[in-house]
Design an enzyme around this catalytic site. Structure first.
Site, PDB file in Angstrom:
ATOM      1  N   LYS A  98       0.389   2.198  -3.810  1.00 55.16           N
ATOM      2  CA  LYS A  98       1.629   2.925  -4.096  1.00 55.16           C
ATOM      3  C   LYS A  98       2.813   2.263  -3.395  1.00 55.16           C
ATOM      4  O   LYS A  98       3.861   2.021  -4.004  1.00 55.16           O
ATOM      5  CB  LYS A  98       1.524   4.386  -3.626  1.00 55.16           C
ATOM      6  CG  LYS A  98       0.470   5.203  -4.352  1.00 55.16           C
ATOM      7  CD  LYS A  98       0.477   6.652  -3.915  1.00 55.16           C
ATOM      8  CE  LYS A  98       0.153   6.822  -2.438  1.00 55.16           C
ATOM      9  NZ  LYS A  98      -1.186   6.358  -2.060  1.00 55.16           N
TER      10      LYS A  98
ATOM     11  N   ASP B 224       8.931   6.812  -0.879  1.00 51.79           N
ATOM     12  CA  ASP B 224       7.510   6.695  -0.519  1.00 51.79           C
ATOM     13  C   ASP B 224       7.053   7.990   0.163  1.00 51.79           C
ATOM     14  O   ASP B 224       7.880   8.721   0.705  1.00 51.79           O
ATOM     15  CB  ASP B 224       7.324   5.502   0.442  1.00 51.79           C
ATOM     16  CG  ASP B 224       5.875   5.003   0.464  1.00 51.79           C
ATOM     17  OD1 ASP B 224       5.022   5.589  -0.234  1.00 51.79           O
ATOM     18  OD2 ASP B 224       5.605   4.019   1.170  1.00 51.79           O
ATOM     19  N   GLU B 225       5.772   8.267   0.143  1.00 54.40           N
ATOM     20  CA  GLU B 225       5.195   9.452   0.803  1.00 54.40           C
ATOM     21  C   GLU B 225       5.924  10.729   0.373  1.00 54.40           C
ATOM     22  O   GLU B 225       6.266  11.577   1.200  1.00 54.40           O
ATOM     23  CB  GLU B 225       5.260   9.307   2.335  1.00 54.40           C
ATOM     24  CG  GLU B 225       4.699   8.001   2.881  1.00 54.40           C
ATOM     25  CD  GLU B 225       3.191   8.026   3.090  1.00 54.40           C
ATOM     26  OE1 GLU B 225       2.554   9.063   2.764  1.00 54.40           O
ATOM     27  OE2 GLU B 225       2.651   7.010   3.565  1.00 54.40           O
TER      28      GLU B 225
ATOM     29  N   ARG C 293      -7.578   4.839   6.376  1.00 61.72           N
ATOM     30  CA  ARG C 293      -6.829   3.748   7.011  1.00 61.72           C
ATOM     31  C   ARG C 293      -7.708   2.499   7.164  1.00 61.72           C
ATOM     32  O   ARG C 293      -7.224   1.423   7.479  1.00 61.72           O
ATOM     33  CB  ARG C 293      -6.313   4.138   8.417  1.00 61.72           C
ATOM     34  CG  ARG C 293      -5.355   5.312   8.503  1.00 61.72           C
ATOM     35  CD  ARG C 293      -4.211   5.182   7.565  1.00 61.72           C
ATOM     36  NE  ARG C 293      -4.462   5.914   6.349  1.00 61.72           N
ATOM     37  CZ  ARG C 293      -3.834   5.666   5.197  1.00 61.72           C
ATOM     38  NH1 ARG C 293      -2.927   4.734   5.122  1.00 61.72           N
ATOM     39  NH2 ARG C 293      -4.121   6.362   4.119  1.00 61.72           N
TER      40      ARG C 293
HETATM   41  P1  ATP Z   1      -1.479   4.861   1.301  1.00 64.27           P
HETATM   42  O1  ATP Z   1      -1.825   6.026   0.438  1.00 64.27           O
HETATM   43  O2  ATP Z   1      -2.411   4.760   2.452  1.00 64.27           O
HETATM   44  O3  ATP Z   1      -0.031   4.830   1.680  1.00 64.27           O
HETATM   45  P2  ATP Z   1      -0.917   2.940  -0.744  1.00 64.27           P
HETATM   46  O4  ATP Z   1      -1.330   3.557  -2.001  1.00 64.27           O
HETATM   47  O5  ATP Z   1       0.515   2.938  -0.394  1.00 64.27           O
HETATM   48  O6  ATP Z   1      -1.785   3.557   0.451  1.00 64.27           O
HETATM   49  P3  ATP Z   1      -0.775   0.142  -0.247  1.00 64.27           P
HETATM   50  O7  ATP Z   1      -0.596   0.200   1.204  1.00 64.27           O
HETATM   51  O8  ATP Z   1       0.381  -0.191  -1.097  1.00 64.27           O
HETATM   52  O9  ATP Z   1      -1.479   1.464  -0.755  1.00 64.27           O
HETATM   53  O10 ATP Z   1      -1.923  -0.877  -0.600  1.00 64.27           O
HETATM   54  C1  ATP Z   1      -3.160  -0.860   0.074  1.00 64.27           C
HETATM   55  C2  ATP Z   1      -3.686  -2.276   0.241  1.00 64.27           C
HETATM   56  O11 ATP Z   1      -4.077  -2.796  -1.000  1.00 64.27           O
HETATM   57  C3  ATP Z   1      -2.639  -3.213   0.799  1.00 64.27           C
HETATM   58  O12 ATP Z   1      -3.265  -4.109   1.664  1.00 64.27           O
HETATM   59  C4  ATP Z   1      -2.131  -3.899  -0.445  1.00 64.27           C
HETATM   60  O13 ATP Z   1      -1.596  -5.165  -0.149  1.00 64.27           O
HETATM   61  C5  ATP Z   1      -3.376  -4.005  -1.277  1.00 64.27           C
HETATM   62  N1  ATP Z   1      -3.112  -4.069  -2.723  1.00 64.27           N
HETATM   63  C6  ATP Z   1      -2.412  -3.180  -3.433  1.00 64.27           C
HETATM   64  N2  ATP Z   1      -2.373  -3.530  -4.740  1.00 64.27           N
HETATM   65  C7  ATP Z   1      -3.053  -4.687  -4.839  1.00 64.27           C
HETATM   66  C8  ATP Z   1      -3.369  -5.579  -5.923  1.00 64.27           C
HETATM   67  N3  ATP Z   1      -2.967  -5.332  -7.160  1.00 64.27           N
HETATM   68  N4  ATP Z   1      -4.089  -6.669  -5.638  1.00 64.27           N
HETATM   69  C9  ATP Z   1      -4.496  -6.925  -4.383  1.00 64.27           C
HETATM   70  N5  ATP Z   1      -4.247  -6.138  -3.335  1.00 64.27           N
HETATM   71  C10 ATP Z   1      -3.524  -5.027  -3.545  1.00 64.27           C
HETATM   72 MG    MG Z   2       1.578   3.784   1.211  1.00 63.34          MG
END
Ligand code: ATP
Ligand code: MG
Length: 762
Positions: free
Chosen positions: A43, A230-231, A607
């Site tokens: 996200k 975000d969040e 995490r």
């Molecule tokens: P949270 O809910 O914990 O905030 P999030 O949904 O924001 O998580 P991100 O932090 O954006 O998730 O991504 C999680 C991990 O996955 C990061 O290390 C990010 O770089 C990696 N990631 C996200 N999308 C891809 C992708 N398409 N290919 C490879 N790695 C990815």
């Molecule tokens: Mg996030």
């Protein structure tokens, strides 16, 4: 305007790694978008990429973008990534936390909300001082109506976007006989007079700015063509209202969030905001991401299995193409000390296997849990940082408590005495302290000793004299008790009798509750030392340790502070009933409280990239007494096929409770109370208490100190000598009793004063 830099397959390079749904979310530039998805699905990555995309396609220039993140750390990371796309020529988006963006708006238009542009932002201390002044001016007893309680009340109103006029009468009624809203109003007026705002105002006042000045609102709406948040699940009411004003209904708004990670309900966050999105922004595109890129398969299965126990959720699936990886472990240990030892060992092992300390975190439910880890890491020489708060011994309440104990152990410790002499508030002012200092300086004695002498005279007014007399009597009593009870019992006694614990209890805020827990932990930890002296020595050594300023470090932080972050190895200690889920949450909010705790557990587990390690101790010691603790109910909710249960020898040696206890049957737990192991634990604690050498200060040491410290005696005066006293003026000495003089003052009459406070006249 719409040029697109292309990668090898026609897509711009920054889009290359995204999956289809992510790409959809990045490229959906017309109308509102909500990405509602679980943890680690990208996200945040979608948001950053979307900023790049907006700029690259010419949809918006950087300064036309407003991006709200939850932490300063996240803002920093985003800024770096955006700078890579744009270079420095085009300016930067407005990118930061709600608060930092609020400040920016207010500085631009301060005069419209009654401030000058250089207004100051009060910290909590200033804020409290101001409230105390108001309560005093209103003749309100600040024991009954503590400033902190008012602060927390006003804060909750500000979080809900309520200014004084709009506070519901029934809520105002709860404080100071119905004067809540009036006090709020006075406080706001005072802030304006000081050209200051508090933290809550950063949002409330900028909301007011937008509400009351249509032209300003219109100009911001024109400017921020694109808004990203975000969040989103953790926005509170005032943030929500603010966003709704700024984002035009048809606007380019993109919010991302996860209802399962809403963990700030206690601070006014309202998860309904995210669930209401489609209604608020008709025609919104809702995109779900399901592929998790962060964690191994077992970790993901365990986190999903756990959160499935919540009823109030939308429910979503998560999958990963990553290997299953390591199963999360659940380790039963004997007590919190063993927990810290075992975690320390595991970290060293991970380090040997090539994991950087920067990729390791310990996530605790309550900050008091940090101490044991800090101490262990100091002993091991393992570099660590505490994120989002001071280290344990640097916390204000711990420093106060230590000052009491230092004062008991060493009456001549002026710094300690000065710190607590009016803490809790006893009604001693600066003038009294100045008199004590002055006398101490003149005669070369410590503050306590100066106090002891001055209270025998009329140098001090009657009221402070009595207060100080009581305080010294307290210290005398505690020093005496020190010969009869253990030093941790003594600490408890001192903190209770001095009114220090009551001071925090009176505040009834979440912050105060955390401080009380820290104090308990302090008393608890003292039991590990043979006597007060060695405990205090230990503390000064620990406080002295300055870790290497650079290089990798283990992070220690609360689960709340870990939102949005990720680590290779995550340690999750203290999964015990009462601690996690936290008893207070359950008591205050029932099932909603429990579900918020469970979401917190979900945040913790998710995490982890490679390893998640859960611990629960069979015993925690509270106030020198062992208490058995039951494993957290969350442990019983983890899917057993994906979890590994183990137990240290320490935990199993005393009739340990084997894996079968995780079948969730409370009866299984009950039998533990009867095992020999539990009785042994009680015996052990008694033994430790008895074995603890008594604190050996006592009168002998006091006298010794006195002999050394006394530099110059009070001047000697004969009967009949003419003297001059700064406060009482000229007079004649009647008689002298050691350092004390009885003087007939020409104007003030007969007084008992200290010889060193008069000068010979003529
Ligand atoms: P949270 O809910 O914990 O905030 P999030 O949904 O924001 O998580 P991100 O932090 O954006 O998730 O991504 C999680 C991990 O996955 C990061 O290390 C990010 O770089 C990696 N990631 C996200 N999308 C891809 C992708 N398409 N290919 C490879 N790695 C990815
Ligand atoms: Mg996030």
């Amino acid at each position: 305007r719409a040029h697109r830099p292309s990668g090898p397959h026609g897509a711009p390079p920054y889009l290359a790694g995204l999956n289809d749904e992510q790409r959809l979310a990045v490229e959906a530039l017309d109308g509102p978008v909500l990405v509602l998805a679980g943890a680690g699905v990208g996200k945040t990555r979608v948001l950053t990429t979307r900023i790049a995309h907006l700029i690259a396609t010419g949809r918006a220039r950087p300064h036309e973008i407003l991006a709200v993140t939850f932490t300063n750390k996240a803002a920093r990371e985003m800024r770096e990534r955006v700078a890579m796309f744009t270079g420095s020529t085009q300016g930067m988006p407005w990118l930061g936390t709600f608060h930092s963006i609020g400040v920016k708006m207010l500085r631009m238009h301060s005069e419209l909300v009654g401030l000058r542009p250089n207004f100051t932002i009060l910290d909590t201390d200033d804020q409290l001082r101001l409230m105390k002044q108001i309560l005093q001016a209103e003749n309100l007893d600040d024991k009954r109506w503590p400033a902190r309680a008012l602060a927390s009340l006003i804060d909750s109103w500000k979080n809900r976007g309520l200014d004084p006029r709009h506070v519901p009468a029934n809520e105002s009624a709860g404080f100071a006989g119905g004067r809540g809203a009036a006090l709020y109003e006075m406080y706001q007026t005072r802030l304006k007079a000081l050209n200051a705002v508090d933290f809550g105002d950063l949002l409330l006042e900028s909301l007011r700015l937008l509400r009351e000045h249509g032209d300003i609102l219109a100009s911001f709406q024109r400017r921020f063509r694109c808004i990203l948040v975000d969040e989103y699940q953790d926005t509170n009411v005032v943030q929500y209202l603010w966003l709704r004003l700024l984002a035009r209904a048809d606007g380019n708004l993109c919010c991302v969030g996860d209802d399962d990670q809403s963990i700030y309900g206690w601070r006014g966050a309202d998860v309904d905001n995210i669930l209401r999105f489609e209604r608020d922004f008709p025609g919104a595109k809702v995109i779900r991401l399901e592929r998790n890129y962060r964690s191994g398969g077992h970790i993901l299965a365990v986190a999903s299995g756990l959160i499935a126990h919540n009823q109030g959720r939308l429910g979503k699936t998560l999958f990963t193409d990553a290997p299953m990886g390591a199963r999360p472990t659940v380790t039963g240990v004997w007590d919190s000390q063993e927990e810290a030892r075992v975690v320390g060992d595991a970290i060293e092992q991970a380090q040997r296997a090539g994991v950087s300390l920067d990729d390791i975190a310990i996530l605790v439910r309550a900050s008091f849990q940090m101490r044991e880890f800090e101490e262990r890491f100091i002993a091991l020489g393992l570099p660590y940082r505490v994120i989002g708060g001071p280290r344990f011994y640097e916390r204000a309440e711990i420093r106060d408590a230590l000052a009491y104990l230092r004062s008991v152990a060493e009456p001549d410790d002026d710094l300690a005495f000065e710190r607590i002499y009016n803490q809790p508030k006893r009604g001693l002012g600066e003038a009294t302290l100045a008199t004590l200092h002055e006398y101490g300086r003149r005669t070369g004695v410590s503050l306590t000793r100066a106090t002891r002498m001055l209270i025998e005279t009329e140098e001090l007014k009657a009221r402070p004299r009595q207060i100080l007399r009581d305080l010294l009597a307290g210290f005398d009593r505690w020093r005496k008790r020190a010969e009869q009870i253990t030093h941790d019992e003594l600490a408890q006694l001192v903190l209770e009798e001095s009114g220090y614990i009551d001071m925090w209890k009176a505040e009834r805020t979440p912050d105060a509750a955390g401080r009380l827990d820290n104090l308990k932990e302090l008393v608890r930890s003292m039991g590990e030392f043979p006597d007060l002296g060695s405990f205090l020595e230990h503390v000064s050594l620990v406080m002295d340790v300055e870790g290497p300023s650079e290089g990798p470090r283990v992070s220690i932080m609360t689960l709340h502070g870990a939102k949005g972050l990720e680590f290779d190895v995550v340690f999750l200690p203290g999964w015990e009933e009462g601690l996690f889920p936290n008893q207070r949450s359950l008591d205050d909010n029932g099932r909603a409280g429990l579900e918020e705790e469970r979401r917190l557990a979900y945040v913790g587990l998710t995490r982890a990239r490679n390893e998640a390690k859960i611990y629960h101790a069979a015993n925690r010691r509270v106030r020198g007494l062992w208490q058995t603790s039951l494993p957290s109910r969350f442990i019983g909710e983890l899917p057993p096929d994906h979890t590994e249960f183990e137990e240290t020898e320490g935990a199993s040696a005393f009739g340990g409770y084997g894996v079968s206890r995780f079948d969730g049957a409370p009866a299984g737990f009950a039998s533990r109370y009867d095992t020999p192991g539990w009785r042994r634990a009680e015996e052990r604690s008694r033994h430790t208490a008895e074995q603890g050498a008594r604190f050996g200060g006592g009168p002998g040491r006091v006298l010794e100190g006195q002999a050394q410290r006394r530099a110059s005696p009070d001047a000697a005066f004969e009967a009949g000598a003419r003297v001059f006293h700064l406060k009482f003026g000229p007079g004649s000495v009647v008689s002298a009793d050691g350092p004390k003089l009885t003087v007939d003052f020409d104007r003030a009459g007969r007084k008992l004063v200290m010889g060193s406070f008069v000068t010979a006249e003529g």
